[in-house]
Design an enzyme around this catalytic site. Structure first.
Site, PDB file in Angstrom:
ATOM      1  N   HIS A  13       0.864  -1.200   0.000  1.00 56.13           N
ATOM      2  CA  HIS A  13       0.000   0.000   0.000  1.00 56.13           C
ATOM      3  C   HIS A  13       0.890   1.235   0.000  1.00 56.13           C
ATOM      4  CE1 HIS A  13      -3.704   2.309   1.561  1.00 56.13           C
ATOM      5  NE2 HIS A  13      -2.748   3.219   1.389  1.00 56.13           N
ATOM      6  N   HIS A  15       1.386   5.448  -1.762  1.00 53.20           N
ATOM      7  CA  HIS A  15       1.030   6.579  -2.627  1.00 53.20           C
ATOM      8  C   HIS A  15       2.340   7.134  -3.185  1.00 53.20           C
ATOM      9  CE1 HIS A  15      -3.004   6.739  -0.730  1.00 53.20           C
ATOM     10  NE2 HIS A  15      -2.320   6.275   0.294  1.00 53.20           N
ATOM     11  N   LYS A  99      -9.749  -0.088  -5.287  1.00 52.50           N
ATOM     12  CA  LYS A  99      -9.725   0.580  -3.970  1.00 52.50           C
ATOM     13  C   LYS A  99     -11.034   1.285  -3.670  1.00 52.50           C
ATOM     14  CE  LYS A  99      -7.956   2.385  -0.190  1.00 52.50           C
ATOM     15  NZ  LYS A  99      -6.705   3.042   0.153  1.00 52.50           N
ATOM     16  N   HIS A 136     -10.382   1.566   2.429  1.00 51.06           N
ATOM     17  CA  HIS A 136     -10.077   2.574   3.452  1.00 51.06           C
ATOM     18  C   HIS A 136     -11.238   2.516   4.434  1.00 51.06           C
ATOM     19  CE1 HIS A 136      -8.236   6.370   4.990  1.00 51.06           C
ATOM     20  NE2 HIS A 136      -9.404   6.366   5.599  1.00 51.06           N
ATOM     21  N   HIS A 174      -4.253  -0.307   6.198  1.00 54.09           N
ATOM     22  CA  HIS A 174      -3.699   0.470   7.327  1.00 54.09           C
ATOM     23  C   HIS A 174      -4.576   0.405   8.568  1.00 54.09           C
ATOM     24  CE1 HIS A 174      -6.413   3.258   5.388  1.00 54.09           C
ATOM     25  NE2 HIS A 174      -5.556   3.623   4.461  1.00 54.09           N
ATOM     26  N   ASP A 247       1.696   2.703   3.479  1.00 53.66           N
ATOM     27  CA  ASP A 247       0.843   3.895   3.314  1.00 53.66           C
ATOM     28  C   ASP A 247       1.707   5.150   3.260  1.00 53.66           C
ATOM     29  OD1 ASP A 247      -1.488   5.327   2.904  1.00 53.66           O
ATOM     30  OD2 ASP A 247      -1.938   5.510   5.028  1.00 53.66           O
TER      31      ASP A 247
HETATM   32  C1  NCD Z   1      -3.291   9.229   2.142  1.00 54.22           C
HETATM   33  C2  NCD Z   1      -2.873  10.236   1.047  1.00 54.22           C
HETATM   34  O1  NCD Z   1      -2.293  11.263   1.401  1.00 54.22           O
HETATM   35  O2  NCD Z   1      -3.124   9.977  -0.130  1.00 54.22           O
HETATM   36  N1  NCD Z   1      -3.217   9.873   3.415  1.00 54.22           N
HETATM   37  C3  NCD Z   1      -3.107   9.255   4.616  1.00 54.22           C
HETATM   38  O3  NCD Z   1      -3.175   9.955   5.625  1.00 54.22           O
HETATM   39  N2  NCD Z   1      -2.923   7.985   4.725  1.00 54.22           N
HETATM   40  C4  NCD Z   1      -4.621   8.677   1.832  1.00 54.22           C
HETATM   41  C5  NCD Z   1      -4.979   7.477   2.655  1.00 54.22           C
HETATM   42  O4  NCD Z   1      -4.428   6.389   2.479  1.00 54.22           O
HETATM   43  O5  NCD Z   1      -5.853   7.601   3.524  1.00 54.22           O
HETATM   44 ZN    ZN Z   2      -3.110   5.206   1.797  1.00 54.32          ZN
END
Ligand code: NCD
Ligand code: ZN
Length: 343
Positions: A13, A15, A99, A136, A174, A247
């Site tokens: 996971h 970003h 997702k 989520h 998460h 995450d």
């Molecule tokens: C994530 C993001 O910034 O894209 N932020 C986070 O706090 N984890 C989005 C997410 O996974 O909730």
């Molecule tokens: Zn995330």
């Protein structure tokens, strides 16, 4: 020097964004992990296979020469997603999951799903085509206290989803609470969870006590110590339902250190080392390889990686900031010393 060697791990996971931020953050992940499940919450979101393939190309271009890294793409589910698109995704070897963001739950989730029962036909399609659903797991109503949002999501939505779609593979992403751990443990083998380094290392005091620390702000938000302990127990239990998902969620430093800061911890520069610290603290380094390198691959029905990485007991400092001036991003534990270092 004390070392530990693991089969090459994966991040289930993450970003990595796009554009200049992608170029800044991706090398950190490619250095540590063989593969990663790429979150689709770009602006605009990645909702179709065609968009996922374009995004995949952009990621491939950002991998530094000589690094071997495979992005595993995902689609962002919306009320307008069609069952045909889900079939296409299941048939595309580059797309590995879909997702579900409840609308408004987190960063770039405005296009997410408002009415979860209304997308049951899409969940039925995922179940039929064998594509995992990544969740989520937080409710979004103003009336629900932010520290309760994960627990209430499980009670209100996830239990029903699991009951209605017993063959659907679900990753509760998460996880942050003992209730989530219990739910996943007692669910059938199609239900698993990822755990981040920050939720293993910190409780909510790290966010709010002695000053507000925006770089510890992520969603779902850090919880009480009793929850952190439940997460550590789950991650180090050897139960294959729990596996690594950082995450890592980079935001420009300027957008975190502000009156209304973005949610997300940028953990990629030291991800594996942070997990090693958390596992070592409870004497469970022997459980790290399963969590980091085996269980996620098994769940996603992908081969385990060949090759290995070695961590050495050796102090180093996480940089204060990553990226050039206009893409400055502050990592989790910026400037702090870690005791494990990836060689
Ligand atoms: C994530 C993001 O910034 O894209 N932020 C986070 O706090 N984890 C989005 C997410 O996974 O909730
Ligand atoms: Zn995330």
């Amino acid at each position: 020097m004390k070392t530990i060697t693991l089969t090459r791990p994966d991040d289930w996971h993450i970003h990595v964004r796009n554009g200049a931020v992608l170029k800044t953050v991706l090398p950190h992940t490619a250095r540590q992990f063989a593969r990663a499940i790429i979150m689709p919450n770009l602006k605009p979101p990645v909702t179709t296979v065609a968009q996922a393939l374009v995004y995949r190309e952009e990621i491939l271009q950002a991998i530094p020469d000589g690094m071997d890294f495979t992005p595993l793409m995902t689609l962002y589910l919306t009320a307008a997603t069609s069952t045909e698109e889900i079939k296409k995704a299941a048939e595309c070897s580059f797309v590995h999951a879909v997702k579900l963001y409840p609308a408004g739950a987190t960063t770039n989730s405005d296009a997410g799903v408002g009415n979860i029962p209304a997308i049951y036909p899409l969940l039925a399609a995922l179940e039929r085509y064998g594509l995992p659903l990544l969740v989520h797991g937080e409710v979004t109503d103003e009336g629900c206290d932010i520290f309760d949002r994960e627990r209430v999501f499980i009670e209100r939505h996830l239990s029903d989803i699991a009951k209605n779609f017993p063959a659907l593979r679900i990753v509760l992403e998460h996880v942050t609470t003992s209730e989530a751990v219990q739910f996943v443990e007692s669910a059938n083998t199609n239900i698993a969870a990822t755990i981040t380094p920050q939720h293993l290392l910190f409780n909510r005091n790290a966010l709010l006590a002695g000053g507000i620390r925006p770089h510890h702000y992520c969603l779902p938000i850090l919880k009480r110590e009793q929850h952190r302990l439940a997460l550590v127990a789950a991650a180090t239990s050897g139960n294959p339902k729990f596996f690594l998902g950082t995450d890592s969620a980079p935001h420009l430093t300027a957008l975190k250190e502000t009156a209304c800061g973005c949610a997300g911890c940028f953990s990629a520069p030291a991800a594996l080392e942070l997990y090693a610290e958390a596992f070592e603290k409870v004497g469970a380094l022997d459980k790290l390889e399963g969590f980091a390198s085996f269980y996620g691959a098994d769940f996603y029905r992908l081969p385990r990686n060949s090759g290995s990485v070695t961590l050495a007991k050796s102090e180093w400092q996480i940089p204060a900031v990553c990226g050039e001036d206009d893409v400055a991003i502050t990592p989790l534990k910026a400037g702090e010393t870690l005791s494990w270092k990836l060689l």
